[in-house]
Design a protein around this motif. Structure first.
Motif, PDB file in Angstrom:
ATOM      1  N   THR A   1       0.839  -1.191   0.000  1.00  0.00           N
ATOM      2  CA  THR A   1       0.000   0.000   0.000  1.00  0.00           C
ATOM      3  C   THR A   1       0.874   1.241   0.000  1.00  0.00           C
ATOM      4  O   THR A   1       1.822   1.350   0.781  1.00  0.00           O
ATOM      5  CB  THR A   1      -0.917   0.007   1.229  1.00  0.00           C
ATOM      6  OG1 THR A   1      -1.767  -1.145   1.180  1.00  0.00           O
ATOM      7  CG2 THR A   1      -1.786   1.254   1.243  1.00  0.00           C
TER       8      THR A   1
ATOM      9  N   THR B   1      -0.791   9.524  -4.642  1.00  0.00           N
ATOM     10  CA  THR B   1      -1.211   8.448  -5.527  1.00  0.00           C
ATOM     11  C   THR B   1       0.002   7.829  -6.202  1.00  0.00           C
ATOM     12  O   THR B   1       1.017   8.495  -6.418  1.00  0.00           O
ATOM     13  CB  THR B   1      -2.180   8.980  -6.597  1.00  0.00           C
ATOM     14  OG1 THR B   1      -2.508   7.906  -7.485  1.00  0.00           O
ATOM     15  CG2 THR B   1      -1.554  10.104  -7.387  1.00  0.00           C
TER      16      THR B   1
ATOM     17  N   ARG C   1      -0.074   6.691  -9.180  1.00  0.00           N
ATOM     18  CA  ARG C   1      -0.161   6.907 -10.628  1.00  0.00           C
ATOM     19  C   ARG C   1       1.083   7.645 -11.103  1.00  0.00           C
ATOM     20  O   ARG C   1       1.523   8.612 -10.484  1.00  0.00           O
ATOM     21  CB  ARG C   1      -1.405   7.724 -10.958  1.00  0.00           C
ATOM     22  CG  ARG C   1      -2.705   6.979 -10.702  1.00  0.00           C
ATOM     23  CD  ARG C   1      -3.904   7.873 -11.029  1.00  0.00           C
ATOM     24  NE  ARG C   1      -5.151   7.257 -10.603  1.00  0.00           N
ATOM     25  CZ  ARG C   1      -5.868   6.448 -11.370  1.00  0.00           C
ATOM     26  NH1 ARG C   1      -5.456   6.152 -12.583  1.00  0.00           N
ATOM     27  NH2 ARG C   1      -6.992   5.946 -10.909  1.00  0.00           N
TER      28      ARG C   1
ATOM     29  N   ARG D   1      -3.007  -4.470  -9.505  1.00  0.00           N
ATOM     30  CA  ARG D   1      -3.099  -3.220  -8.765  1.00  0.00           C
ATOM     31  C   ARG D   1      -4.540  -2.798  -8.615  1.00  0.00           C
ATOM     32  O   ARG D   1      -5.384  -3.114  -9.457  1.00  0.00           O
ATOM     33  CB  ARG D   1      -2.300  -2.123  -9.467  1.00  0.00           C
ATOM     34  CG  ARG D   1      -2.767  -1.832 -10.882  1.00  0.00           C
ATOM     35  CD  ARG D   1      -1.707  -1.050 -11.642  1.00  0.00           C
ATOM     36  NE  ARG D   1      -1.635   0.339 -11.220  1.00  0.00           N
ATOM     37  CZ  ARG D   1      -0.553   1.113 -11.359  1.00  0.00           C
ATOM     38  NH1 ARG D   1       0.546   0.609 -11.895  1.00  0.00           N
ATOM     39  NH2 ARG D   1      -0.565   2.364 -10.980  1.00  0.00           N
ATOM     40  N   ASP D   2      -4.809  -2.081  -7.541  1.00  0.00           N
ATOM     41  CA  ASP D   2      -6.104  -1.477  -7.302  1.00  0.00           C
ATOM     42  C   ASP D   2      -5.862   0.009  -7.128  1.00  0.00           C
ATOM     43  O   ASP D   2      -5.390   0.451  -6.065  1.00  0.00           O
ATOM     44  CB  ASP D   2      -6.753  -2.083  -6.055  1.00  0.00           C
ATOM     45  CG  ASP D   2      -8.170  -1.578  -5.828  1.00  0.00           C
ATOM     46  OD1 ASP D   2      -8.498  -0.474  -6.299  1.00  0.00           O
ATOM     47  OD2 ASP D   2      -8.937  -2.280  -5.155  1.00  0.00           O
ATOM     48  N   ASN D   3      -6.171   0.767  -8.158  1.00  0.00           N
ATOM     49  CA  ASN D   3      -5.885   2.198  -8.117  1.00  0.00           C
ATOM     50  C   ASN D   3      -6.716   2.914  -7.065  1.00  0.00           C
ATOM     51  O   ASN D   3      -6.296   3.945  -6.530  1.00  0.00           O
ATOM     52  CB  ASN D   3      -6.121   2.811  -9.493  1.00  0.00           C
ATOM     53  CG  ASN D   3      -5.089   2.344 -10.515  1.00  0.00           C
ATOM     54  OD1 ASN D   3      -3.992   1.923 -10.154  1.00  0.00           O
ATOM     55  ND2 ASN D   3      -5.444   2.390 -11.784  1.00  0.00           N
ATOM     56  N   THR D   4      -7.888   2.396  -6.758  1.00  0.00           N
ATOM     57  CA  THR D   4      -8.741   3.049  -5.766  1.00  0.00           C
ATOM     58  C   THR D   4      -8.172   2.897  -4.354  1.00  0.00           C
ATOM     59  O   THR D   4      -8.468   3.709  -3.471  1.00  0.00           O
ATOM     60  CB  THR D   4     -10.162   2.490  -5.797  1.00  0.00           C
ATOM     61  OG1 THR D   4     -10.139   1.118  -5.391  1.00  0.00           O
ATOM     62  CG2 THR D   4     -10.759   2.599  -7.197  1.00  0.00           C
ATOM     63  N   LYS D   5      -7.378   1.864  -4.171  1.00  0.00           N
ATOM     64  CA  LYS D   5      -6.789   1.614  -2.854  1.00  0.00           C
ATOM     65  C   LYS D   5      -5.301   1.941  -2.813  1.00  0.00           C
ATOM     66  O   LYS D   5      -4.647   1.710  -1.785  1.00  0.00           O
ATOM     67  CB  LYS D   5      -6.997   0.146  -2.459  1.00  0.00           C
ATOM     68  CG  LYS D   5      -8.450  -0.246  -2.285  1.00  0.00           C
ATOM     69  CD  LYS D   5      -8.576  -1.689  -1.866  1.00  0.00           C
ATOM     70  CE  LYS D   5     -10.041  -2.090  -1.664  1.00  0.00           C
ATOM     71  NZ  LYS D   5     -10.183  -3.511  -1.271  1.00  0.00           N
ATOM     72  N   ASN D   6      -4.769   2.410  -3.931  1.00  0.00           N
ATOM     73  CA  ASN D   6      -3.326   2.708  -4.002  1.00  0.00           C
ATOM     74  C   ASN D   6      -2.502   1.504  -3.564  1.00  0.00           C
ATOM     75  O   ASN D   6      -1.521   1.634  -2.809  1.00  0.00           O
ATOM     76  CB  ASN D   6      -2.994   3.909  -3.109  1.00  0.00           C
ATOM     77  CG  ASN D   6      -2.510   5.093  -3.910  1.00  0.00           C
ATOM     78  OD1 ASN D   6      -2.773   5.219  -5.092  1.00  0.00           O
ATOM     79  ND2 ASN D   6      -1.788   5.985  -3.238  1.00  0.00           N
TER      80      ASN D   6
END
Length: 125
Positions: free
Chosen positions: A22, A27, A29, A71-76
């Motif tokens: 995590t 972010t 990104r 990866r889960d971008n919403t959870k970083n």
């Protein structure tokens, strides 16, 4: 940028584990994300990871078809699903991130500025 890795443990050969990393502070990104591992007495080795735009995944040859990075971008959060584990997979696993590493250097641990604390994976035979 802070990284925290979780999910290591002791597993028998042939078993599975899922590691999580995590990212906090911003972010992830735009960052190349990677998993490395280091066994006792050995150099840190690239395992798998994402390109900086998140569109491409890379794997070390010995883990192809056994490990999957996601990866889960919403959870970083970045994951490493490890299946069919082997004793030679035993190592401390680290997640890493960097915003400027170039494609040809993704597998070079020296190019990553941010590191998680490491999580130990032990595979018994």
């Amino acid at each position: 940028v802070q990284l925290q890795a979780f999910g290591g443990g002791l597993v028998q050969a042939g078993g599975s584990l899922r590691l999580s990393c995590t990212v906090s502070g911003r972010t992830f990104r735009g960052y190349a994300m990677a998993w490395f591992r280091q066994a006792p007495g050995k150099e840190r080795q690239y395992v798998a990871g994402f390109s900086r735009n998140g569109g491409t995944t890379y794997y070390e040859d010995s883990v192809k078809n056994r490990f999957t990075v996601s990866r889960d971008n919403t959870k970083n959060t970045v994951y490493l699903q490890m299946n069919n584990l082997k004793p030679e997979d035993t190592a401390v696993y680290y997640c890493a991130a960097d915003s400027s590493v170039i494609t040809s250097q993704y597998r070079n641990y020296l190019q990553y500025d941010y590191w998680g604390q490491g999580t130990l994976v032990t595979v018994s035979s």
